[in-house]
Scaffold this active site. Structure first.
Site: not given
Ligand code: DGL
Length: 274
Positions: A14-15, A77, A157, A189, A191
């Site tokens: 993932d990012s 992702c 994040e 997403c 996240h």
């Protein structure tokens, strides 16, 4: 050959920290597998970048995981799943990929009663129209209401998973979708499951929240079992985390919210080399 594959790790990328929500579920359904995670923390967020850049990053991420001899790659992702799967599948023909988009959309299409589904995601995910296309393929009668929610990845994040600022942002993003009378909300997403408690509070009991982690983990398990390449060892698998940058609070945030202790298992990697 099969024996070698059985003992090889599963790769996940993932990012940033989002894909760890998927890793956590994979760990639950496949506790014996060795897992290798790559989080592109130096270049997060992906979701506001151009398709060409997302594809370039995704190719580098896969090149890195292939060097670790993984037997399957989980694209944890939605941004990459929505914008780069064709290029990844064409370029890397010998490795099976599991994306997060299809399991998520399939499950949502199965549980909606009133056929009104909301989707939140990064600008690149929503802009690609991927969820709309896939949901309509599963059931053309489904109405899809989408919303780009670009502030959520930076909030995650930074560890802002609850509190006033996050609640205000979520209320602002979700209000319009709730007014459309959706009965299902897709967290498009990886996240976003980190905000699931807050999102559930705002949406109330009438809206089912669908997050890709669990469905994706089940898909991974099915593929490994169908191909007879699941790890047969009886001990817990290792988890190794690679990041392109190690943010100051990374381990703390991960431990606090995912209950994964990563202190000794994080290594930095120069992803531009791949
Ligand atoms: N977690 C990712 C996703 O599912 C990436 C978000 C981002 O980097 O913008 O889309």
């Amino acid at each position: 050959m099969k024996k070698k594959l059985q003992n090889s790790p599963v790769g996940i990328f993932d990012s940033g920290i989002g894909g760890l929500t998927v890793l956590k579920e994979i760990r639950k359904v496949l506790p014996n597998e060795d897992l290798i995670y790559f989080g592109d923390t130096a270049r997060v967020p992906y979701g506001i970048k151009s398709v060409a850049t997302i594809q370039k990053y995704a190719i580098q991420d896969v090149n890195f995981l292939l060097k670790k001899d993984v037997k399957l790659i989980v694209v944890a992702c939605n941004t990459v799943s929505s914008n780069a799967m064709d290029i990844l599948r064409t370029k890397f023909k010998n490795i099976p990929f599991v994306d997060v988009l299809i399991p998520n959309a399939l499950y949502a299409s199965q549980i909606t009663n009133n056929l009104k589904i909301g989707v939140i995601g990064t600008p690149a995910t929503i802009g690609s129209g991927s969820y709309r296309k896939v949901l309509k393929r599963f059931n053309p009668k489904i109405k899809v209401f989408s919303k780009m929610t670009p502030l959520l990845v930076p909030l995650a994040e930074e560890g802002f998973l609850k509190g006033e600022i996050t609640r205000l942002v979520l209320k602002n993003y979700l209000g319009g979708l709730i007014n459309k009378n959706i009965d299902t909300l897709i967290l498009g997403c990886t996240h976003y499951p980190l905000f699931e408690k807050e999102i559930s509070k705002i949406c109330g009991k009438k809206i089912s929240i669908v997050n890709s982690a669990l469905q994706t983990a089940r898909t991974v398990k099915n593929i490994l079992e169908d191909n007879d390449i699941e790890n047969r060892k009886e001990t817990f698998g290792n988890i190794k985390i690679y990041l392109s940058d190690i943010p100051v609070n990374f381990s703390k945030t991960v431990y606090k919210f995912l209950k994964l202790d990563l202190k000794n298992g994080i290594e930095k990697v120069d992803i531009e080399k791949y």
